[in-house]
Design a protein around this motif. Structure first.
Motif, short mmCIF file in Angstrom:
data_model
loop_
_atom_site.label_atom_id
_atom_site.label_comp_id
_atom_site.label_asym_id
_atom_site.label_seq_id
_atom_site.Cartn_x
_atom_site.Cartn_y
_atom_site.Cartn_z
N GLY A 57 0.73 -1.23 -0.04
CA GLY A 57 -0.07 -0.18 0.04
C GLY A 57 0.77 1.38 -0.14
O GLY A 57 0.36 2.40 0.01
N GLY A 58 2.08 1.10 -0.08
CA GLY A 58 2.69 2.34 -0.07
C GLY A 58 4.04 2.49 0.98
O GLY A 58 4.14 1.50 1.78
N GLY A 59 4.80 3.49 0.99
CA GLY A 59 6.12 3.58 1.92
C GLY A 59 5.75 4.50 2.86
O GLY A 59 6.61 4.73 3.69
N PHE A 60 4.54 5.09 2.73
CA PHE A 60 4.32 5.88 4.37
C PHE A 60 2.98 5.72 5.00
O PHE A 60 2.07 4.92 4.36
CB PHE A 60 4.29 7.52 3.74
N LEU A 61 3.21 6.08 6.31
CA LEU A 61 1.81 6.01 7.00
C LEU A 61 0.92 7.34 6.90
O LEU A 61 1.39 8.17 6.33
CB LEU A 61 2.41 5.84 8.67
N PRO A 62 -0.14 7.08 7.32
CA PRO A 62 -0.92 8.26 7.21
C PRO A 62 -0.56 9.68 8.01
O PRO A 62 -0.87 10.71 7.50
CB PRO A 62 -2.51 7.82 7.82
N SER A 63 0.33 9.45 8.85
CA SER A 63 0.98 10.60 9.79
C SER A 63 2.06 11.30 8.73
O SER A 63 2.36 12.31 9.00
CB SER A 63 1.60 10.03 10.96
N GLY A 64 2.39 10.68 7.54
CA GLY A 64 3.37 11.24 6.83
C GLY A 64 4.86 10.57 7.13
O GLY A 64 5.89 11.05 6.57
#
Length: 241
Positions: free
Chosen positions: A74-81
């Motif tokens: 789902g990507g390399g980042f968390l929702p927090s950035g």
């Protein structure tokens, strides 16, 4: 443990505008600075950037995208950035386990002989648990703490920073903050350092084509996770697109 390593972390954070006293005391102010400094833009890599990485490795963009599809979840980042990390307590145990178990500051749950203990937000405070563990472990030894996390879209261990050509583990980690381009550059460095480019170039829709890369990237136990099979599925999707 190493006061010099704690001061090195504070010095790095100050180079990013933190304004901390460089005293080797990793308290709430330094932990807040870690959380603030390592929050990024979460910018996806562009097709051109992915093509550039593939060209650097002599591979096809589809092969690089297949690795990304298997690794990124789902990507390399968390929702927090913040870049995704996974705190690996067995890595920390190898480095500072005895000090942690004897410490009245840090709970022994941060270090164990065996992998595991993974949670997302057990205390429901909105902060990813791996980041909380990283910040807490910095009170003992921030170099060991940052080295004991796998980082970014491709979950590369911080402990590999020197082999990948980064000046220190803090700058390796910070290279993940500005966007996924930094994650792809770390992937390329890892593949080159471990001489996996020929195996990357063999990745294809047949699982047998992927065994060399799966073994080199995911370890000898890759079959347990069907890593080579997942790569084949990803390549079939790429070829059908």
């Amino acid at each position: 443990m190493s006061k010099a390593n704690r001061e090195a972390l504070q010095t790095f954070l100050n180079s990013r505008g933190a304004g901390l006293a460089v005293d080797g005391l990793i308290g709430p102010a330094t932990q807040r600075a870690i959380w603030q400094v390592f929050a990024g833009a979460a910018t996806p890599a562009t097709p051109g950037e992915i093509s550039a990485i593939a060209a650097q490795l002599g591979a096809d963009s589809a092969q690089v995208r297949a690795v990304a599809a298997v690794e990124s979840d789902g990507g390399g980042f968390l929702p927090s950035g913040h870049p995704k990390i996974l705190f690996e307590r067995h890595w920390l145990f190898r480095r500072v386990g005895r000090a942690l178990s004897a410490s009245s500051v840090i709970g022994a749950y941060l270090a164990a002989r065996d992998p595991g203990g993974y949670t997302l937000d057990a205390d429901r405070d909105g902060i990813n648990d791996s980041w909380e563990k990283l910040m807490e472990a910095c009170a003992v030894d921030p170099v060991a703490a940052f080295e004991s996390c796998s980082w970014g879209k491709f979950q590369i261990m911080g402990g590999h920073w020197k082999a990948l050509g980064y000046p220190d583990v803090f700058r390796f980690a910070f290279s993940m903050v500005g966007g996924e381009w930094g994650h792809y550059k770390a992937l390329a460095a890892f593949i080159q350092a471990n001489r996996l480019a020929p195996a990357l170039r063999r990745i294809g829709p047949d699982p047998a084509q992927n065994e060399a890369f799966a073994r080199g990237y995911n370890g000898a136990g890759f079959r347990k996770h069907d890593y080579h099979v997942k790569l084949a599925r990803a390549m079939r999707r790429e070829l059908a697109a």
